[in-house]
Design an enzyme around this catalytic site. Structure first.
Site, PDB file in Angstrom:
ATOM      1  N   TYR A  49       0.817  -1.221   0.000  1.00 24.92           N
ATOM      2  CA  TYR A  49       0.000   0.000   0.000  1.00 24.92           C
ATOM      3  C   TYR A  49       0.853   1.275   0.000  1.00 24.92           C
ATOM      4  CZ  TYR A  49      -4.724  -2.039   0.622  1.00 24.92           C
ATOM      5  OH  TYR A  49      -5.934  -2.680   0.443  1.00 24.92           O
ATOM      6  N   PHE A  57      -5.052   6.957   6.889  1.00 23.74           N
ATOM      7  CA  PHE A  57      -5.397   5.585   7.260  1.00 23.74           C
ATOM      8  C   PHE A  57      -4.269   4.583   6.986  1.00 23.74           C
ATOM      9  CE2 PHE A  57      -7.178   6.424   2.999  1.00 23.74           C
ATOM     10  CZ  PHE A  57      -6.614   5.397   2.254  1.00 23.74           C
ATOM     11  N   GLU A 126       1.254  -4.912  -8.555  1.00 25.45           N
ATOM     12  CA  GLU A 126       0.688  -5.731  -7.473  1.00 25.45           C
ATOM     13  C   GLU A 126       0.843  -7.232  -7.752  1.00 25.45           C
ATOM     14  OE1 GLU A 126      -3.293  -4.251  -6.926  1.00 25.45           O
ATOM     15  OE2 GLU A 126      -2.572  -2.346  -6.115  1.00 25.45           O
TER      16      GLU A 126
HETATM   17  P1  ATP Z   1      -8.320  -1.615  -2.312  1.00 25.36           P
HETATM   18  O1  ATP Z   1      -7.115  -0.830  -2.787  1.00 25.36           O
HETATM   19  O2  ATP Z   1      -8.088  -2.325  -1.012  1.00 25.36           O
HETATM   20  O3  ATP Z   1      -8.886  -2.487  -3.383  1.00 25.36           O
HETATM   21  P2  ATP Z   1      -9.959   0.644  -2.852  1.00 25.36           P
HETATM   22  O4  ATP Z   1      -9.140   0.759  -4.106  1.00 25.36           O
HETATM   23  O5  ATP Z   1     -11.444   0.552  -2.997  1.00 25.36           O
HETATM   24  O6  ATP Z   1      -9.498  -0.590  -2.009  1.00 25.36           O
HETATM   25  P3  ATP Z   1      -8.240   2.627  -1.672  1.00 25.36           P
HETATM   26  O7  ATP Z   1      -8.566   4.076  -1.735  1.00 25.36           O
HETATM   27  O8  ATP Z   1      -7.191   2.088  -2.571  1.00 25.36           O
HETATM   28  O9  ATP Z   1      -9.616   1.834  -1.883  1.00 25.36           O
HETATM   29  O10 ATP Z   1      -7.889   2.283  -0.163  1.00 25.36           O
HETATM   30  C1  ATP Z   1      -7.190   1.106   0.169  1.00 25.36           C
HETATM   31  C2  ATP Z   1      -7.786   0.491   1.400  1.00 25.36           C
HETATM   32  O11 ATP Z   1      -7.523   1.336   2.522  1.00 25.36           O
HETATM   33  C3  ATP Z   1      -9.313   0.341   1.384  1.00 25.36           C
HETATM   34  O12 ATP Z   1      -9.780  -0.814   0.743  1.00 25.36           O
HETATM   35  C4  ATP Z   1      -9.634   0.295   2.853  1.00 25.36           C
HETATM   36  O13 ATP Z   1      -9.342  -0.993   3.398  1.00 25.36           O
HETATM   37  C5  ATP Z   1      -8.651   1.332   3.411  1.00 25.36           C
HETATM   38  N1  ATP Z   1      -9.249   2.672   3.427  1.00 25.36           N
HETATM   39  C6  ATP Z   1      -9.527   3.469   2.373  1.00 25.36           C
HETATM   40  N2  ATP Z   1     -10.070   4.633   2.739  1.00 25.36           N
HETATM   41  C7  ATP Z   1     -10.142   4.569   4.092  1.00 25.36           C
HETATM   42  C8  ATP Z   1     -10.601   5.456   5.085  1.00 25.36           C
HETATM   43  N3  ATP Z   1     -11.100   6.653   4.791  1.00 25.36           N
HETATM   44  N4  ATP Z   1     -10.529   5.036   6.372  1.00 25.36           N
HETATM   45  C9  ATP Z   1     -10.018   3.834   6.690  1.00 25.36           C
HETATM   46  N5  ATP Z   1      -9.560   2.959   5.803  1.00 25.36           N
HETATM   47  C10 ATP Z   1      -9.624   3.312   4.522  1.00 25.36           C
END
Ligand code: ATP
Ligand code: MG
Length: 138
Positions: A49, A57, A126
């Site tokens: 990440y 977060f 990834e």
């Molecule tokens: P992922 O990358 O896990 O597929 P996503 O692309 O829908 O999810 P991202 O914006 O990439 O969302 O965020 C990565 C991950 O971080 C999210 O899936 C969630 O687990 C966490 N996350 C995202 N936004 C928040 C937030 N505002 N508060 C807490 N955790 C968050």
């Protein structure tokens, strides 16, 4: 033909949702070309990440992703990046469409059961983060 990385996150694994997530992929004709169970360290979750390292977060989500085993998969098919994102639903399950994995099973914006790559470049990074060539079939 496109490939994407899918993860059944620690909440999905501990709640017994591995079969249900895979069932949905197969029911939607998504081909799984690699799969394994891993238990990420904190450092491995931070590397995965890394794009989010400035986000508030980051600490919490990397703790969560290293809190238990996950299932990582490579999915293959036409438009599979978007197709998988559609099956997953929005990051915030309260905003996710009816019938999506997150709408049906997520409990929290962070504990949202699945991950899916969001673009061809992130998919390539990834997939190579978790799999070498010999581990990817098809
Ligand atoms: P992922 O990358 O896990 O597929 P996503 O692309 O829908 O999810 P991202 O914006 O990439 O969302 O965020 C990565 C991950 O971080 C999210 O899936 C969630 O687990 C966490 N996350 C995202 N936004 C928040 C937030 N505002 N508060 C807490 N955790 C968050
Ligand atoms: Mg993302």
């Amino acid at each position: 033909m496109e490939r994407t990385l899918s993860i059944i996150k620690p909440d999905g694994v501990s709640r017994g949702l591995i079969g249900e997530v895979i069932r949905r992929f197969e029911a939607n004709k998504i081909k799984i070309v690699a799969m394994k169970m891993i238990y990420m360290t904190k450092a491995q979750a931070q590397g995965f990440y890394a794009v989010h390292k400035e986000r508030p977060f980051f600490g919490s989500v990397t703790d969560f992703m290293s809190s238990g085993p996950s299932v990582v998969m490579v999915l293959e098919g036409e438009n599979v990046i978007a197709k998988n994102r559609e099956l997953m639903g929005a990051t915030d399950f309260r905003k996710a469409a009816e019938g999506t994995i997150r709408r049906d099973f997520a409990t929290d914006i962070e504990k949202n059961v699945v991950h899916g790559s969001d673009a061809p470049e992130t998919a390539a990074f990834e997939i190579s983060y978790f799999f070498n060539r010999l581990e990817i079939t098809g």
